[in-house]
Each structure stands twice: as structure tokens, then as C-alpha cells.
Design a protein around this motif. Structure first.
Motif, PDB file in Angstrom:
ATOM      1  N   PHE A   1       0.822  -1.206   0.000  1.00 14.92           N
ATOM      2  CA  PHE A   1       0.000   0.000   0.000  1.00 14.92           C
ATOM      3  C   PHE A   1       0.860   1.262   0.000  1.00 14.92           C
ATOM      4  O   PHE A   1       0.474   2.282  -0.571  1.00 14.92           O
ATOM      5  N   HIS A   2       2.033   1.187   0.625  1.00 12.63           N
ATOM      6  CA  HIS A   2       2.949   2.332   0.567  1.00 12.63           C
ATOM      7  C   HIS A   2       3.417   2.572  -0.866  1.00 12.63           C
ATOM      8  O   HIS A   2       3.522   3.713  -1.320  1.00 12.63           O
ATOM      9  N   VAL A   3       3.689   1.483  -1.593  1.00 12.74           N
ATOM     10  CA  VAL A   3       4.124   1.610  -2.998  1.00 12.74           C
ATOM     11  C   VAL A   3       3.006   2.212  -3.838  1.00 12.74           C
ATOM     12  O   VAL A   3       3.235   3.126  -4.649  1.00 12.74           O
TER      13      VAL A   3
ATOM     14  N   PRO B   1      -4.886  11.078  -6.392  1.00 17.76           N
ATOM     15  CA  PRO B   1      -5.266  10.437  -5.125  1.00 17.76           C
ATOM     16  C   PRO B   1      -5.900   9.067  -5.361  1.00 17.76           C
ATOM     17  O   PRO B   1      -6.639   8.873  -6.338  1.00 17.76           O
ATOM     18  N   CYS B   2      -5.602   8.110  -4.472  1.00 25.21           N
ATOM     19  CA  CYS B   2      -6.172   6.775  -4.644  1.00 25.21           C
ATOM     20  C   CYS B   2      -6.573   6.195  -3.296  1.00 25.21           C
ATOM     21  O   CYS B   2      -6.087   6.621  -2.243  1.00 25.21           O
ATOM     22  N   TYR B   3      -7.461   5.216  -3.367  1.00 28.52           N
ATOM     23  CA  TYR B   3      -8.069   4.637  -2.169  1.00 28.52           C
ATOM     24  C   TYR B   3      -8.278   3.145  -2.381  1.00 28.52           C
ATOM     25  O   TYR B   3      -8.687   2.705  -3.465  1.00 28.52           O
ATOM     26  N   VAL B   4      -8.034   2.357  -1.338  1.00 24.57           N
ATOM     27  CA  VAL B   4      -8.440   0.950  -1.364  1.00 24.57           C
ATOM     28  C   VAL B   4      -9.892   0.926  -0.902  1.00 24.57           C
ATOM     29  O   VAL B   4     -10.270   1.608   0.050  1.00 24.57           O
ATOM     30  N   ILE B   5     -10.729   0.175  -1.617  1.00 19.20           N
ATOM     31  CA  ILE B   5     -12.176   0.287  -1.419  1.00 19.20           C
ATOM     32  C   ILE B   5     -12.847  -1.072  -1.570  1.00 19.20           C
ATOM     33  O   ILE B   5     -12.289  -2.004  -2.160  1.00 19.20           O
ATOM     34  N   GLY B   6     -14.031  -1.199  -1.019  1.00 19.60           N
ATOM     35  CA  GLY B   6     -14.859  -2.370  -1.292  1.00 19.60           C
ATOM     36  C   GLY B   6     -14.585  -3.577  -0.432  1.00 19.60           C
ATOM     37  O   GLY B   6     -14.328  -3.483   0.778  1.00 19.60           O
ATOM     38  N   GLY B   7     -14.631  -4.756  -1.074  1.00 23.17           N
ATOM     39  CA  GLY B   7     -14.591  -6.027  -0.368  1.00 23.17           C
ATOM     40  C   GLY B   7     -13.362  -6.257   0.481  1.00 23.17           C
ATOM     41  O   GLY B   7     -13.454  -6.845   1.566  1.00 23.17           O
ATOM     42  N   TYR B   8     -12.204  -5.785   0.023  1.00 27.74           N
ATOM     43  CA  TYR B   8     -10.983  -5.972   0.811  1.00 27.74           C
ATOM     44  C   TYR B   8     -11.101  -5.248   2.152  1.00 27.74           C
ATOM     45  O   TYR B   8     -10.774  -5.803   3.205  1.00 27.74           O
TER      46      TYR B   8
ATOM     47  N   VAL C   1      -8.590  -0.821  -6.040  1.00 23.76           N
ATOM     48  CA  VAL C   1      -8.078   0.527  -5.809  1.00 23.76           C
ATOM     49  C   VAL C   1      -8.777   1.482  -6.766  1.00 23.76           C
ATOM     50  O   VAL C   1      -8.775   1.263  -7.981  1.00 23.76           O
ATOM     51  N   VAL C   2      -9.409   2.513  -6.213  1.00 19.31           N
ATOM     52  CA  VAL C   2     -10.041   3.524  -7.043  1.00 19.31           C
ATOM     53  C   VAL C   2      -9.147   4.751  -7.069  1.00 19.31           C
ATOM     54  O   VAL C   2      -8.608   5.175  -6.041  1.00 19.31           O
ATOM     55  N   VAL C   3      -8.979   5.308  -8.268  1.00 16.74           N
ATOM     56  CA  VAL C   3      -8.053   6.419  -8.502  1.00 16.74           C
ATOM     57  C   VAL C   3      -8.838   7.644  -8.980  1.00 16.74           C
ATOM     58  O   VAL C   3      -9.717   7.519  -9.835  1.00 16.74           O
ATOM     59  N   ILE C   4      -8.530   8.786  -8.430  1.00 18.19           N
ATOM     60  CA  ILE C   4      -9.114  10.029  -8.945  1.00 18.19           C
ATOM     61  C   ILE C   4      -8.225  10.458 -10.105  1.00 18.19           C
ATOM     62  O   ILE C   4      -7.274  11.223  -9.961  1.00 18.19           O
ATOM     63  N   GLY C   5      -8.530   9.902 -11.265  1.00 14.48           N
ATOM     64  CA  GLY C   5      -7.683  10.073 -12.442  1.00 14.48           C
ATOM     65  C   GLY C   5      -7.653   8.774 -13.228  1.00 14.48           C
ATOM     66  O   GLY C   5      -8.669   8.070 -13.319  1.00 14.48           O
ATOM     67  N   SER C   6      -6.494   8.437 -13.765  1.00 13.61           N
ATOM     68  CA  SER C   6      -6.370   7.245 -14.596  1.00 13.61           C
ATOM     69  C   SER C   6      -5.887   6.043 -13.789  1.00 13.61           C
ATOM     70  O   SER C   6      -4.725   5.987 -13.364  1.00 13.61           O
TER      71      SER C   6
END
Length: 476
Positions: free
Chosen positions: A16-18, A29-36, A52-57
């Protein structure tokens, strides 16, 4: 469940640091989301699938992460969907750009646009799946929970982020997922969502049967499948794809005599099987074992209610049901069909005067599936009378003991003919013809009847005598 203040600790890992560092380098910006997130908060394992959802690509971040992670990493890009996957060790990390969705009434395929994290959380199916944790600088380890999903996790509730009727109408597969999560997690679907499931059940028709069955099989694989099956029945969802089950429902009374409600009995049978095996196809056999009863039900003053031949009729229905439900039309279907057809066979060899021949035929016909068949038959005991249940189970102990005795002597579980067709042709110097099959059948029957042992020498002698009886001349 994890405490809110401890949430950050399970993102304190190198992976997650990487991801966070790569996203920061791209200013996305990105976020781990959902089932995990949900499963880690519930202490349901460490999780191998990470969204992982990203605000961008999402694709750009995935490419950067694949290069940054040590070792060999497999990157797959799905440009048409705007997603990418990185396989790193035993982890599968899906990257997607944040989106907002709108739906047409006749399709579950949304019109997708780029969106914010809030837009992405709004489109999630349930509050417990909308939980996100920041991975970028300044938000690392922070829980973003706009719908009180953490509280719903604690309270064991399935709730939609937005108005449930809209949520389910937009994507009707979410209705199956609601039941699936309630079953897997032993959660309760809130009243508002239950009402929406019932009102939108017919919308399931726009979903492919393959996707419906994917969810249904996850329900069947749960520790207590009856919870999900009952919810599917109560909401009208089961009627949309398996109406044969509803025909089992209800109790009829004639002259004061009733029969059991075979629908609720069937759910008990499936649960009983679930305590014995994880094999979903044995559970399917339990689900369909009485499916032929509604069409064979009869009442007579002399014997009361009967369901003669329901196993045979049920087995004939299995291929049609599997084909309609887009389930595998291979050995899995044949296995279920076989167990349904044989579901009353073992009890026939209980009586003291049951012959070894009957036991041999049971072993011969069941073959390697005998253990699964016995699991089904014992699971079929759902009486609430302790004395009756004990007696019925003891009867099956008798069956098992008889099978062990016969199997040790005759080796019929995985029976192979002791005489081959080539050996018959050679013995009588003949070409292929119907006589060969007739002799092989006669040898099999002689073994099953106990006239000869299941041994080559005895079978060979029988073959010669049978051939002579048929007018064949043995080779010199």
C-alpha cells in the motif's frame, strides 16, 4: 471487528505504501475500497483481491505500480473499461478511475463518466462495500465512510447507500448480491431494502443467467444456504429463475391427512448437507432431490399421500433445469441427476432380509459417488422427533455396514468388467457383434446376483459356458 482507531494498521504494508507513492508521483489520489476493506474490518482473512479507485487514470497508476513493485509482476490493461490489473505474488490488484454512473431502464449496462470519490462511493451496491481507506499523502490510513458502513458492519446490516428501489432497478444483479452477502456474512437485510427487493424482483429478467447463477452458487456454497434460499423465496427472486422450487411449497390436507411442506424440508436438507461437505453439487442434489414430488403427488384412503416415482421424474427434470440456468451440462449435471435418481435406493437395503445382491447393485450403480449419495440420504432426515431421527440414522448405519461387508468381498465400488470384449472375441474366434454385449451383461448379472465371485477365473469359466449356451464354439 477492527476498531475504528485501528483501521490504519492493515494498510501499514509495503504494497500500500508503494501504491500510494506511485499515485502521489502522478498527482492522482487513490483509495483501497470495497470487499478488501470490508473483509479486513470483519477479520475475514487478509484478502488477495484488492480494489483501488483512482481520482484520475487507474491504468496510469497501475503501470507505475507494476514497475515499482519488486520482482516479476503481471500487468493486464483493459483499455475499453478503463481498468488495469497487477498480479504481484498471490495478490490481484484492480485499478479503476473513479466514476459516476447512470442507467437506462432496459439495461444494466451503465453510462459511465469520470467522477469523484463521492461519485464512486454513491454507485456502490451496499454501505459495507462503500468503505474506502486513503493511500495517498495526507489521507493515508484514513477511513472515508459517508454512509455509516462501519456501523452497519458492526450491526450486521445490508443497506444500500442510496434509495434501494433505484439501486436495485439500476442494476438488478445487486438484488442477488444483497442476498448473497446476507447469507455469507449472516447479516440482516434492512426492511426498506427487503421491500425494494420484492418490488423490483421482476427486473432480474435483464440479467444474464450466467451472472445470476454465479451469485446463486455463492449462496449455495455458504455455511447455511437456507438463509439465502429463504430470502430469495420471500422476496420473489427465486420465482424468477427456479419456479420449480415454489411448486414444493405448501401443505395439502385430505381427510385429515397432510404431508410435509417439501420446500422448507428441502432447505433443511441443503443445510444438513452443508455441515458434511463443501461440494456445491452435492448441495444442488439436495436442492433438487424432491423436485419431482409435485407432479407425482397422489392421495388414497388406503395409504394416504404418495409420491411414487418422484426420484425418476426428478432426475429427468435435472438436465432441463441445468440447461435453462446455464449450469454446466457435463459430469456435474450427470452427478446431480444420478444422486436425485438414486436418492431412495439406500434405504431399500435396510431390512434384515435385504440380499447381498441388492447391496451389490447399489454399490455398482453408485460407484465412486456412493459416499455423496449417503450424505444426501442422511441429510434427508429432517424429523423433529429425536427417537425417529435416531432410528432413521441407525438404519443408515445398517446400510453402511452391509456395504462395507460386500465391498470387502466383491470390490464393486469402482467396478471394471473382469472380462473384456476382446477376450470374448478371442475365446470364440468371432468378430464384433451383439453376442459380445450379451455375454458381458450376463457376466455382470451373475456377479451382482452372487452366482460367481468378481474374479477373472470364475468370470472366464462362466463366459465359456454362457457362450456355449448361446451356440458359440470355443476356440481350440
Amino acid at each position: 471487528m477492527e476498531k475504528a482507531q485501528d483501521i490504519a494498521k492493515f494498510v501499514d504494508t509495503s504494497i500500500f505504501h508503494v501504491i500510494g507513492k506511485c499515485a502521489d508521483e502522478l498527482d492522482m489520489p487513490c483509495y483501497v475500497i470495497g470487499g478488501y476493506v470490508r473483509d479486513r474490518l470483519l477479520n475475514r482473512g487478509n484478502g488477495k483481491d484488492i480494489d483501488v479507485v483512482v481520482i484520475g487514470s487507474g491504468i496510469d497508476v497501475a503501470k507505475r505500480v507494476a514497475k515499482a513493485l519488486p520482482g516479476k509482476n503481471n500487468l493486464s490493461v483493459f483499455k475499453n473499461f478503463g481498468t488495469a490489473q497487477v498480479k504481484h505474488g498471490n495478490l490481484e490488484i484492480e485499478f479503476v478511475g473513479a466514476r459516476k454512473e447512470s442507467y437506462r431502464a432496459d439495461s444494466r449496462k451503465p453510462i459511465v463518466e469520470d467522477g469523484t470519490l463521492s461519485d464512486d462511493q454513491n454507485r456502490r451496491d451496499f454501505t459495507i462495500n462503500a468503505l474506502a481507506i486513503g493511500l495517498s499523502k495526507g489521507e493515508y490510513g484514513k477511513l472515508l465512510d459517508p454512509f455509516d458502513g462501519l456501523k452497519d458492519l458492526k450491526d450486521g446490516l445490508i443497506r444500500t447507500p442510496l434509495e434501494p428501489t433505484i439501486t436495485f432497478s439500476d442494476d438488478p444483479l445487486r438484488m442477488m448480491r444483497a442476498v448473497r452477502f446476507a447469507t455469507q456474512l449472516n447479516f440482516t437485510i434492512v426492511d426498506e431494502s427487503m421491500k425494494a427487493l420484492a418490488s423490483q424482483a421482476s427486473r432480474l429478467e435483464i440479467i444474464s443467467m450466467e451472472r445470476i447463477m454465479d451469485e446463486f452458487n455463492k449462496i449455495m456454497a455458504a455455511p447455511q444456504p437456507s438463509k439465502g434460499l429463504a430470502l430469495l423465496y420471500k422476496t420473489g427472486l427465486l420465482e424468477q429463475f427456479l419456479p420449480e422450487m415454489l411448486a414444493l411449497k405448501g401443505v395439502e390436507e385430505v381427510e385429515g391427512q397432510t404431508h410435509k411442506d417439501n420446500f422448507w424440508h428441502t432447505l433443511e436438507v441443503v443445510d444438513n448437507i452443508a455441515t458434511r461437505t463443501d461440494d456445491v453439487w452435492v448441495r444442488w442434489a439436495g436442492l433438487l432431490h424432491d423436485i419431482g414430488k409435485p407432479r407425482t403427488k397422489k392421495f388414497s384412503k388406503k395409504v394416504g399421500w404418495t409420491f411414487h416415482g418422484h426420484e425418476f421424474l426428478g432426475s429427468k427434470m435435472v438436465p432441463k433445469i441445468f440447461k435453462r440456468l446455464k449450469l454446466p451440462m457435463n459430469d456435474k449435471m450427470k452427478f446431480v441427476q444420478k444422486l436425485v435418481k438414486m436418492s431412495s435406493r439406500p434405504i431399500a437395503v435396510v431390512s434384515d432380509d435385504a440380499t447381498d445382491s441388492a447391496v451389490r447393485r447399489l454399490l455398482f450403480d453408485a460407484g465412486d459417488d456412493i459416499d455423496s449419495l449417503m450424505i444426501l440420504c442422511e441429510a434427508d432426515i429432517t424429523t423433529k422427533n429425536p427417537k425417529k431421527k435416531k432410528r432413521y440414522l441407525k438404519n443408515y448405519d445398517v446400510v453402511r455396514n452391509k456395504m462395507v461387508e460386500v465391498e470387502e468381498k466383491d470390490r464393486l465400488r469402482n467396478w471394471q468388467p473382469p472380462i473384456s470384449g476382446d477376450e470374448i472375441m478371442k475365446a470364440f474366434q468371432m468378430n464384433p457383434g451383439p453376442e459380445i454385449g450379451q455375454i458381458k451383461d450376463a457376466i455382470r448379472e451373475a456377479i451382482l446376483e452372487g452366482d460367481i465371485p468378481n474374479e477373472h477365473e470364475a468370470a472366464h469359466a462362466f463366459m465359456i459356458s454362457k457362450g456355449v449356451e448361446m451356440g458359440l464354439k470355443p476356440a481350440e
